[in-house]
Every structure is written in structure tokens, then in C-alpha cells.
Write a protein that holds these residues in place. Sequence first.
Motif, PDB file in Angstrom:
ATOM      1  N   VAL A  78       0.843  -1.203   0.000  1.00 11.76           N
ATOM      2  CA  VAL A  78       0.000   0.000   0.000  1.00 11.76           C
ATOM      3  C   VAL A  78       0.876   1.250   0.000  1.00 11.76           C
ATOM      4  CG1 VAL A  78      -1.783   1.286   1.235  1.00 11.76           C
ATOM      5  CG2 VAL A  78      -1.849  -1.219   1.195  1.00 11.76           C
ATOM      6  N   GLY A  79       1.868   1.273   0.894  1.00 13.11           N
ATOM      7  CA  GLY A  79       2.767   2.418   0.966  1.00 13.11           C
ATOM      8  C   GLY A  79       3.605   2.581  -0.290  1.00 13.11           C
ATOM      9  N   LEU A  80       4.085   1.456  -0.817  1.00 15.71           N
ATOM     10  CA  LEU A  80       4.885   1.504  -2.042  1.00 15.71           C
ATOM     11  C   LEU A  80       4.079   2.073  -3.202  1.00 15.71           C
ATOM     12  CD1 LEU A  80       7.748   0.528  -3.092  1.00 15.71           C
ATOM     13  CD2 LEU A  80       6.516  -1.446  -4.020  1.00 15.71           C
ATOM     14  N   THR A  81       2.819   1.682  -3.291  1.00 15.48           N
ATOM     15  CA  THR A  81       1.943   2.173  -4.362  1.00 15.48           C
ATOM     16  C   THR A  81       1.729   3.675  -4.241  1.00 15.48           C
ATOM     17  OG1 THR A  81       0.799   0.037  -4.462  1.00 15.48           O
ATOM     18  CG2 THR A  81      -0.325   1.938  -5.434  1.00 15.48           C
ATOM     19  N   ALA A  82       1.512   4.152  -3.013  1.00 19.49           N
ATOM     20  CA  ALA A  82       1.319   5.588  -2.800  1.00 19.49           C
ATOM     21  C   ALA A  82       2.566   6.367  -3.178  1.00 19.49           C
ATOM     22  CB  ALA A  82       0.940   5.852  -1.344  1.00 19.49           C
ATOM     23  N   PHE A  83       3.723   5.870  -2.789  1.00 22.32           N
ATOM     24  CA  PHE A  83       4.978   6.537  -3.159  1.00 22.32           C
ATOM     25  C   PHE A  83       5.182   6.506  -4.672  1.00 22.32           C
ATOM     26  CE2 PHE A  83       6.599   6.091   1.295  1.00 22.32           C
ATOM     27  CZ  PHE A  83       6.981   7.418   1.460  1.00 22.32           C
ATOM     28  N   LEU A  84       4.831   5.394  -5.309  1.00 21.89           N
ATOM     29  CA  LEU A  84       4.950   5.292  -6.762  1.00 21.89           C
ATOM     30  C   LEU A  84       4.111   6.369  -7.447  1.00 21.89           C
ATOM     31  CD1 LEU A  84       5.755   3.867  -9.400  1.00 21.89           C
ATOM     32  CD2 LEU A  84       3.829   2.305  -9.048  1.00 21.89           C
ATOM     33  N   ILE A  85       2.870   6.527  -6.997  1.00 22.09           N
ATOM     34  CA  ILE A  85       2.002   7.562  -7.573  1.00 22.09           C
ATOM     35  C   ILE A  85       2.596   8.942  -7.318  1.00 22.09           C
ATOM     36  CG2 ILE A  85      -0.288   8.617  -7.470  1.00 22.09           C
ATOM     37  CD1 ILE A  85      -1.363   5.837  -6.680  1.00 22.09           C
ATOM     38  N   GLY A  86       3.138   9.142  -6.118  1.00 24.61           N
ATOM     39  CA  GLY A  86       3.778  10.414  -5.810  1.00 24.61           C
ATOM     40  C   GLY A  86       4.923  10.721  -6.763  1.00 24.61           C
ATOM     41  N   HIS A  87       5.742   9.721  -7.059  1.00 18.73           N
ATOM     42  CA  HIS A  87       6.860   9.919  -7.992  1.00 18.73           C
ATOM     43  C   HIS A  87       6.368  10.239  -9.400  1.00 18.73           C
ATOM     44  CE1 HIS A  87       9.918   9.115  -5.142  1.00 18.73           C
ATOM     45  NE2 HIS A  87       9.623   7.836  -4.980  1.00 18.73           N
ATOM     46  N   LEU A  88       5.272   9.643  -9.799  1.00 23.07           N
ATOM     47  CA  LEU A  88       4.729   9.926 -11.131  1.00 23.07           C
ATOM     48  C   LEU A  88       4.279  11.393 -11.228  1.00 23.07           C
ATOM     49  CD1 LEU A  88       2.683   6.665 -11.832  1.00 23.07           C
ATOM     50  CD2 LEU A  88       4.952   7.293 -12.703  1.00 23.07           C
ATOM     51  N   PHE A  89       3.700  11.909 -10.140  1.00 21.16           N
ATOM     52  CA  PHE A  89       3.327  13.324 -10.122  1.00 21.16           C
ATOM     53  C   PHE A  89       4.568  14.212 -10.103  1.00 21.16           C
ATOM     54  CE2 PHE A  89      -0.957  11.879  -8.915  1.00 21.16           C
ATOM     55  CZ  PHE A  89      -1.713  12.738  -9.700  1.00 21.16           C
ATOM     56  N   TYR A  90       5.599  13.801  -9.376  1.00 27.87           N
ATOM     57  CA  TYR A  90       6.856  14.554  -9.398  1.00 27.87           C
ATOM     58  C   TYR A  90       7.422  14.607 -10.819  1.00 27.87           C
ATOM     59  CZ  TYR A  90       7.327  14.599  -4.257  1.00 27.87           C
ATOM     60  OH  TYR A  90       7.159  14.823  -2.908  1.00 27.87           O
ATOM     61  N   ILE A  91       7.432  13.463 -11.467  1.00 27.85           N
ATOM     62  CA  ILE A  91       7.961  13.403 -12.833  1.00 27.85           C
ATOM     63  C   ILE A  91       7.191  14.349 -13.751  1.00 27.85           C
ATOM     64  CG2 ILE A  91       8.139  11.924 -14.889  1.00 27.85           C
ATOM     65  CD1 ILE A  91       8.757   9.589 -12.949  1.00 27.85           C
ATOM     66  N   ALA A  92       5.866  14.334 -13.629  1.00 25.51           N
ATOM     67  CA  ALA A  92       5.046  15.227 -14.453  1.00 25.51           C
ATOM     68  C   ALA A  92       5.367  16.688 -14.162  1.00 25.51           C
ATOM     69  CB  ALA A  92       3.569  14.942 -14.200  1.00 25.51           C
ATOM     70  N   SER A  93       5.553  17.014 -12.884  1.00 22.26           N
ATOM     71  CA  SER A  93       5.904  18.388 -12.509  1.00 22.26           C
ATOM     72  C   SER A  93       7.258  18.787 -13.077  1.00 22.26           C
ATOM     73  CB  SER A  93       5.925  18.515 -10.984  1.00 22.26           C
ATOM     74  OG  SER A  93       6.368  19.799 -10.584  1.00 22.26           O
ATOM     75  N   PHE A  94       8.236  17.907 -12.940  1.00 24.06           N
ATOM     76  CA  PHE A  94       9.581  18.214 -13.422  1.00 24.06           C
ATOM     77  C   PHE A  94       9.631  18.309 -14.944  1.00 24.06           C
ATOM     78  CE2 PHE A  94      11.179  15.698  -9.480  1.00 24.06           C
ATOM     79  CZ  PHE A  94      10.718  16.715  -8.658  1.00 24.06           C
ATOM     80  N   ALA A  95       8.749  17.568 -15.610  1.00 26.61           N
ATOM     81  CA  ALA A  95       8.721  17.607 -17.073  1.00 26.61           C
ATOM     82  C   ALA A  95       8.386  19.006 -17.569  1.00 26.61           C
ATOM     83  CB  ALA A  95       7.713  16.590 -17.611  1.00 26.61           C
TER      84      ALA A  95
END
Length: 218
Positions: A78-95
Motif C-alpha cells: 500500500v505504501g509503495l503504491t502511494a509513493f509510486l504515484i507520488g513519484h509519477l506526479f513529481y515526474i510530471a511536474s519536473f517535465a
Amino acid sequence: MQLKRLPVLILVTSILYILIIPTDPLLLKLFFKLIPMILIIMYAFFTLPKQKTKAHWLLLIGFVFCSIGDGTIHWFIVGLTAFLIGHLFYIASFAFQWKFSKWRMACVLPLILYSWVFGRALIQALANSGEQALIFPVSIYMIAIASMTWFAIMTGNVYLALGSILFVISDSILAWNRFVSPVHYEHLLVMSTYYAAQFFIAYSIRSNKKANALSMVS
């Protein structure tokens, strides 16, 4: 609350959680674990410029999902999935902040090398321990955090780059301790680098504002 006081509160509450709060009861531990992240999100929000962009909102959403990951990592998937989604949003922001540079582009090579060497050892440990079911989600997460780090570096913002690298260090220590071999002072090392990572990512907003102000003056 004055903005300049928030970094001090973040530091104090981080030290309180890492060094003082006992492991049990779990709910108390989780409560104090989340306080520094809530303060970091507040710091990021209050630092935002009047004209907010998609990159800003995506970054804030990434913080929120990482906070959810903080609170649920006790239930690993559960925690890993939440962090994964968080990283995807970070990637989108950095893009949205991407600034091409051949030298920054080249940083993908050591990231690939590190991910391959570390990932190989981690996957082997998972296979040997009978936790093969974790190999796929852990591999996906490793690709995501390595990508997040590269995208952060490609923004040219030193605080984003530093924050993302500290994030990798924190997760690497956590994973190594959990699946490969015990790490001395694992809790101290993981949480100190994690809170520092998130703070530097939040501080990148302020550094961008200063850079934009200087460019306007010049």
C-alpha cells in the motif's frame, strides 16, 4: 505562521520523530511521522507564487501521495503504491520544468548503472527469501524513482536534484535493510535523508522564485 519559522519546525519535529517518539503504539508513531511532511507541504504551498502553474500543483499532489505512503508503508505494498504515484506526479511536474543540457542528459547513465547493480542485488535477495511476488512492484518502483531523479536533474534546479538523490539514498537504505542485510542506524539514516529530500524538493519552489526575480532585474 511565518514562512521563515516553518523550516525550524520541520527540523524540530523530524528530530522528535526520529530520536524520541517510541515505536509503540503504532498510531502515535505514525502521527508524529506525518507531522514533518504536513509542515513541508505547508511550506511548499506558502512558497508558491501568485501565478501558479501545472508544475506547482503536480508537485503538491506528489507531496500528498508521498505523505500517504509515509502513513501506510507499514503495509508495504500500500505504501509503495502511494509513493509510486507520488513519484509519477513529481515526474510530471519536473517535465514542465525541463531544461535541455547534454551534461544533465548524461546523468542518466550513472542512474541506469546504479539501478541495475542495486536492483540486481535486491531482486536476488527477494527471490532467495521467497518473496518473488514483490519483484515486479519493487522493480517498477525502482524505475519510477530513477526516472524521477533524472527528470529532477534535467530541470537544472540544484535543490530538486539534491532532493531526488537523497530520496534514492533513503529508499536504497530502507530496501537494503528490509530485504538484503541489516543496516546499522537504519531508522536514523532513512528518515533523515527522506525528510531532507522532501524539504529540498519543496525549497526548489523558493529557489525558482529567486532565480526568476533576478532574471527580471537583469
